[in-house]
Design a protein around this motif. Structure first.
Motif, PDB file in Angstrom:
ATOM      1  N   ALA A 180     -54.409-165.905 -11.905  1.00  0.00           N
ATOM      2  CA  ALA A 180     -53.365-166.595 -10.906  1.00  0.00           C
ATOM      3  C   ALA A 180     -51.959-166.626 -11.774  1.00  0.00           C
ATOM      4  CB  ALA A 180     -53.851-168.182 -10.925  1.00  0.00           C
ATOM      5  N   LEU A 181     -51.983-166.733 -13.055  1.00  0.00           N
ATOM      6  CA  LEU A 181     -50.597-166.745 -13.749  1.00  0.00           C
ATOM      7  C   LEU A 181     -50.018-165.196 -13.641  1.00  0.00           C
ATOM      8  CD1 LEU A 181     -49.726-168.784 -15.818  1.00  0.00           C
ATOM      9  CD2 LEU A 181     -50.733-167.737 -17.542  1.00  0.00           C
ATOM     10  N   GLY A 182     -50.915-164.399 -13.586  1.00  0.00           N
ATOM     11  CA  GLY A 182     -50.533-162.741 -13.643  1.00  0.00           C
ATOM     12  C   GLY A 182     -49.966-162.615 -12.226  1.00  0.00           C
ATOM     13  N   LEU A 183     -50.554-163.242 -11.308  1.00  0.00           N
ATOM     14  CA  LEU A 183     -50.248-163.021  -9.755  1.00  0.00           C
ATOM     15  C   LEU A 183     -48.689-163.624  -9.603  1.00  0.00           C
ATOM     16  CD1 LEU A 183     -51.008-162.182  -7.009  1.00  0.00           C
ATOM     17  CD2 LEU A 183     -51.915-164.718  -6.711  1.00  0.00           C
ATOM     18  N   ILE A 184     -48.394-164.818 -10.187  1.00  0.00           N
ATOM     19  CA  ILE A 184     -47.226-165.658 -10.186  1.00  0.00           C
ATOM     20  C   ILE A 184     -46.189-164.479 -10.827  1.00  0.00           C
ATOM     21  CG2 ILE A 184     -45.810-167.479 -10.727  1.00  0.00           C
ATOM     22  CD1 ILE A 184     -48.682-169.124 -10.829  1.00  0.00           C
ATOM     23  N   ILE A 185     -46.520-164.171 -12.010  1.00  0.00           N
ATOM     24  CA  ILE A 185     -45.503-163.176 -12.761  1.00  0.00           C
ATOM     25  C   ILE A 185     -45.051-162.073 -11.805  1.00  0.00           C
ATOM     26  CG2 ILE A 185     -44.900-162.085 -14.779  1.00  0.00           C
ATOM     27  CD1 ILE A 185     -46.913-164.026 -16.100  1.00  0.00           C
ATOM     28  N   ARG A 186     -46.418-161.366 -11.335  1.00  0.00           N
ATOM     29  CA  ARG A 186     -46.255-160.028 -10.835  1.00  0.00           C
ATOM     30  C   ARG A 186     -45.395-160.228  -9.552  1.00  0.00           C
ATOM     31  NH1 ARG A 186     -51.151-158.761 -10.316  1.00  0.00           N
ATOM     32  NH2 ARG A 186     -51.594-159.224  -7.947  1.00  0.00           N
ATOM     33  N   GLU A 187     -45.641-161.319  -8.903  1.00  0.00           N
ATOM     34  CA  GLU A 187     -44.867-161.497  -7.450  1.00  0.00           C
ATOM     35  C   GLU A 187     -43.601-161.938  -7.827  1.00  0.00           C
ATOM     36  OE1 GLU A 187     -45.952-160.253  -4.881  1.00  0.00           O
ATOM     37  OE2 GLU A 187     -47.956-159.756  -5.683  1.00  0.00           O
ATOM     38  N   SER A 188     -43.167-162.546  -8.915  1.00  0.00           N
ATOM     39  CA  SER A 188     -41.739-162.865  -9.089  1.00  0.00           C
ATOM     40  C   SER A 188     -40.991-161.942  -9.316  1.00  0.00           C
ATOM     41  CB  SER A 188     -41.719-163.998 -10.278  1.00  0.00           C
ATOM     42  OG  SER A 188     -42.700-164.990 -10.074  1.00  0.00           O
ATOM     43  N   TRP A 200     -48.679-167.973   8.754  1.00  0.00           N
ATOM     44  CA  TRP A 200     -47.496-169.145   9.130  1.00  0.00           C
ATOM     45  C   TRP A 200     -46.430-168.839   8.335  1.00  0.00           C
ATOM     46  CZ3 TRP A 200     -48.513-171.878  13.181  1.00  0.00           C
ATOM     47  CH2 TRP A 200     -47.455-172.995  13.454  1.00  0.00           C
ATOM     48  N   LEU A 201     -46.536-168.683   7.004  1.00  0.00           N
ATOM     49  CA  LEU A 201     -45.473-168.300   6.131  1.00  0.00           C
ATOM     50  C   LEU A 201     -44.671-166.795   6.030  1.00  0.00           C
ATOM     51  CD1 LEU A 201     -46.203-170.607   2.980  1.00  0.00           C
ATOM     52  CD2 LEU A 201     -44.588-170.779   4.863  1.00  0.00           C
ATOM     53  N   SER A 202     -45.826-166.233   6.484  1.00  0.00           N
ATOM     54  CA  SER A 202     -45.485-164.763   6.326  1.00  0.00           C
ATOM     55  C   SER A 202     -43.875-164.018   7.029  1.00  0.00           C
ATOM     56  CB  SER A 202     -46.600-163.670   6.575  1.00  0.00           C
ATOM     57  OG  SER A 202     -47.057-163.859   7.987  1.00  0.00           O
ATOM     58  N   ASP A 203     -43.827-164.776   7.962  1.00  0.00           N
ATOM     59  CA  ASP A 203     -42.644-164.369   8.752  1.00  0.00           C
ATOM     60  C   ASP A 203     -41.459-164.929   7.806  1.00  0.00           C
ATOM     61  OD1 ASP A 203     -43.710-163.151  10.862  1.00  0.00           O
ATOM     62  OD2 ASP A 203     -43.683-164.730  12.213  1.00  0.00           O
ATOM     63  N   ASN A 204     -41.191-166.245   7.624  1.00  0.00           N
ATOM     64  CA  ASN A 204     -40.121-166.656   6.976  1.00  0.00           C
ATOM     65  C   ASN A 204     -40.079-166.457   5.480  1.00  0.00           C
ATOM     66  OD1 ASN A 204     -39.249-167.509   9.563  1.00  0.00           O
ATOM     67  ND2 ASN A 204     -40.705-169.496   9.263  1.00  0.00           N
ATOM     68  N   TYR A 205     -41.462-166.521   4.725  1.00  0.00           N
ATOM     69  CA  TYR A 205     -41.265-166.424   3.627  1.00  0.00           C
ATOM     70  C   TYR A 205     -42.264-165.533   2.773  1.00  0.00           C
ATOM     71  CZ  TYR A 205     -39.424-171.309   4.180  1.00  0.00           C
ATOM     72  OH  TYR A 205     -38.697-172.219   4.560  1.00  0.00           O
ATOM     73  N   ARG A 206     -42.306-164.218   3.549  1.00  0.00           N
ATOM     74  CA  ARG A 206     -43.053-163.028   3.087  1.00  0.00           C
ATOM     75  C   ARG A 206     -42.874-162.973   1.635  1.00  0.00           C
ATOM     76  NH1 ARG A 206     -44.372-158.624   6.391  1.00  0.00           N
ATOM     77  NH2 ARG A 206     -43.293-159.942   8.106  1.00  0.00           N
ATOM     78  N   ASP A 207     -41.648-162.913   0.871  1.00  0.00           N
ATOM     79  CA  ASP A 207     -41.648-162.779  -0.440  1.00  0.00           C
ATOM     80  C   ASP A 207     -42.174-163.720  -1.238  1.00  0.00           C
ATOM     81  OD1 ASP A 207     -40.410-160.174   0.365  1.00  0.00           O
ATOM     82  OD2 ASP A 207     -38.494-160.849   0.162  1.00  0.00           O
ATOM     83  N   ILE A 208     -41.922-164.751  -1.121  1.00  0.00           N
ATOM     84  CA  ILE A 208     -42.496-165.987  -2.017  1.00  0.00           C
ATOM     85  C   ILE A 208     -43.677-166.545  -1.791  1.00  0.00           C
ATOM     86  CG2 ILE A 208     -40.038-166.724  -2.726  1.00  0.00           C
ATOM     87  CD1 ILE A 208     -40.435-169.069  -1.007  1.00  0.00           C
TER      88      ILE A 208
END
Lengths: 285, 359
Positions: A99-107, B310-318
């Motif tokens: 989960a931690l890795g997922l957070i860092i990677r996506e950030s 739900w979120l993928s349209d507006n907040y796809r990145d986060i």
């Protein structure tokens, strides 16, 4: 002859890269019994820091030196805040660090987008030996890997820090009774492992470019290498990484790359099944 | 009664699926747990009614989405069986899901076989076979394999399959196999919409009931015993490794069934379907919902897929970052998943936690 030499060099340099990435993973797995799924993201962070330094106009070397310190400090903080809660249960640790890795990677993905960002090699050009040309930077990686390996070995076997680290690994309660602050040792070990990953990322980013999945690309290879080498020692994971790295670089020269890819994993899993203690068993350095 | 409240806290395992710190006979624990005892059938009923009514209230494109969610819930069920009940961390469950998907896609492409009575059993069989092979190799043998080895072994298997699918031209390489023809029943073609939805919902209900029967049988209780303490079950004379291999194979078969439905519903298969991405996705579903309750897996799938839709349209990145944070919070503070807010620990099959006086 010349081709064979260049091929051997390519294989060796890829093996060195895997060793570099696995060093930190292996130390954390051996010393703390945790398979850190965020290790790939520590590699990614090291690469990202190097890229940042370069993009801001600083010398690339500055980024490469800063990377292990920044990532190591982050590792220390994360250990104290989160990883510490996982020690009782290795599977939970796997999921938590994932989960931690997922957070860092996506950030990081959010910051850089889906691009491949390039960083030039600090030492460019090639080394010419007769008619053969080998990449100077890949050669440097091999040299640095050897130095780092030697440094880790000396740190663990010759310093009082290494002694306290091994004492904590062997028998935490006895170590605590002897006045060693075991929580601090765990924190330091995790920070050290993270720093090595950060360094690995910094050194390989000129070769592989920077992209969000840079770290995870090597993660499974890294785990397999640690398991093949044997958890519980410093030498084991390094040996495993050498074998896995060399195999996955060498086999594509003699068979279809797809078959080689899959074969390496099948062989590794079969090996671990029949020799669970790995290439080199045992505790200690 | 602060002391008894702490007893309730302790009754929730400190780790997911691991050793449970059971507090026997603490009468003060009654309120929370007693309420929990009757909750599971209610939750199941509510989910069932909502699922049956969904196509009536949803717009068409949402029904198509709901169909996908139901198929993924079936897949999540297969993971919950092996992880939530037997405590086997199958980090490569997508291997069975995806290989069955590829299998039926090839049947449809090369042999023109789309009959529902042929493709679904074929997909199930592919999942079963692969799970028997991999599970047999990882779980059986003279020395029992460690949990970590099994989880990394399954993960590696799934990763290798991903690489194979990407590189093999016959399987379409990176692009996978596009435009698979529809599944047929006699002359009827299943296309996206309420028909397909009720088909997969029917299958989910049947499989759910079978699983429910299975985990509440003697076999299921032995599995839960394994999850809690493998050695103790082995001392009782059970062949722990055989039990594990059997449930792993059953899980693989269900994943295969889900994978073949998914392939026909989406109309294409691609390498991610066998790989690490989908493998970890199913772990997320079950952890979110709550492992070891069956219905938790279904609820987790609906929540994760629903919120990301739900979120993928507006907040796809986060959204992936939020997902990671939520996962971390669940692991740290709610190891039994969101369902543990309404469900007592006692209702996880096999965990006979705090006993209740007078009940």
């Amino acid at each position: 002859m010349a081709n064979a030499f260049v091929a051997a060099f390519e294989i060796l340099s890829f093996g060195a890269i895997i060793v570099l990435i696995v060093l930190g993973l292996g130390i954390i797995a051996s010393m703390m019994g945790i398979f850190n799924f965020a290790q790939g993201e520590f590699v990614l962070l090291g690469a990202y820091i190097t890229y940042l330094a370069y993009a801001k106009g600083l010398p690339i070397w500055a980024g490469m030196v800063a990377a292990p310190f920044v990532v190591g400090a982050l590792g220390f903080v994360l250990e104290a805040l989160i990883i510490r809660r996982f020690y009782a249960a290795p599977i939970v640790a796997m999921l938590g660090t994932y989960a931690l890795g997922l957070i860092i990677r996506e950030s990081v993905r959010g910051l850089i987008g889906g691009f491949y960002l390039t960083v030039p090699e600090p030492i460019g050009g090639s080394i010419d030996i007769g008619t053969m040309h080998i990449s100077a930077w890949r050669f440097t990686i091999i040299v640095i890997t050897l130095l780092v390996m030697a440094g880790c070995y000396l740190l663990l076997s010759r310093t009082s820090f290494g002694l306290r680290m091994r004492a904590t690994l062997e028998n935490p309660s006895l170590a605590r009774a002897s006045g060693i602050s075991t929580p601090l040792m765990y924190g330091a070990t995790f920070a050290f492992g993270s720093a090595l990953a950060g360094l690995a990322g910094a050194l390989i980013v000129p070769v592989f470019s920077l992209y969000a999945d840079l770290g995870i690309r090597f993660l499974i290879q890294g785990f397999v290498a640690v398991m093949v080498g044997g958890v519980g020692s410093f030498i084991g994971p390094v040996a495993g990484a050498g074998v896995i790295g060399t195999l996955s670089a060498a086999l594509p020269w003699i068979m279809a790359p797809v078959v080689a890819d899959v074969l390496v994993f099948v062989l590794a899993i079969a090996f671990i099944k029949f020799r669970p203690q790995g290439l080199i068993a045992g505790k200690g350095v | 009664m602060s002391k008894s409240m702490s007893a309730v806290k302790q009754a929730i395992p400190a780790e997911i699926g691991g050793e449970t710190d059971i507090v026997m006979g603490s009468s003060g624990a009654a309120p929370q747990v007693a309420a929990g005892r009757k909750v599971l059938p209610i939750v199941e009923g509510v989910v069932l009614v909502a699922a049956l009514a969904a196509p009536l209230v949803l717009q068409d494109y949402l029904t198509v989405f709901a169909t996908r969610v139901v198929i993924l819930a079936l897949f999540a069920l297969s993971f919950d069986l092996v992880w939530g009940y037997a405590g086997i961390m199958s980090f490569g469950q997508a291997l069975f899901f995806g290989s069955a998907g590829y299998g039926v896609a090839l049947l449809a492409r090369d042999l023109d076989i789309t009959d529902i009575f042929l493709v679904l059993p074929a997909g199930t069989l592919i999942g079963l076979t692969f799970a028997l092979l991999l599970g047999g190799f990882l779980l059986l043998g003279r020395h029992p394999s460690s949990v970590i080895f099994v989880s990394l072994g399954t993960l590696t298997g799934s990763y290798a399959a991903d690489r194979l699918a990407r590189g093999w031209y016959y399987l379409g390489g990176q692009n996978g196999i596009p435009s698979i023809s529809s599944m047929t029943l006699g002359g009827y073609e299943f296309s996206e919409g309420p028909g397909f939805y009720y088909l997969v919902l029917g299958i989910l209900i049947v499989v759910y009931l079978l699983c429910r029967f299975l985990v509440r049988s003697q076999f299921g209780l032995a599995l839960a015993g394994l999850r809690e303490n493998e050695q103790r079950i082995a001392f009782f004379g059970y062949k722990a490794q055989h039990l594990k291999a059997i449930i792993f194979a059953i899980g693989g078969a269900i994943a295969g069934l889900a994978g073949s439905l998914y392939a026909f519903h989406e109309g294409f298969v691609w390498p991610n379907m066998v790989g690490v991405v989908v493998s970890t996705q199913v772990v997320l579903y079950v952890l979110f919902g709550g492992s070891g309750t069956l219905i938790g897996a279904v609820i987790g799938t609906v929540i994760v897929e629903g919120v990301s839709f739900w979120l993928s349209d507006n907040y796809r990145d986060i959204w992936p970052i939020i997902l990671g944070l939520l996962l971390l919070l669940v692991i740290l503070f709610r190891p039994l998943g969101l369902i543990s807010f309404v469900l007592g620990e006692r209702e996880r099959v096999g965990s006979f936690g705090a006993r209740i006086k007078g009940k």
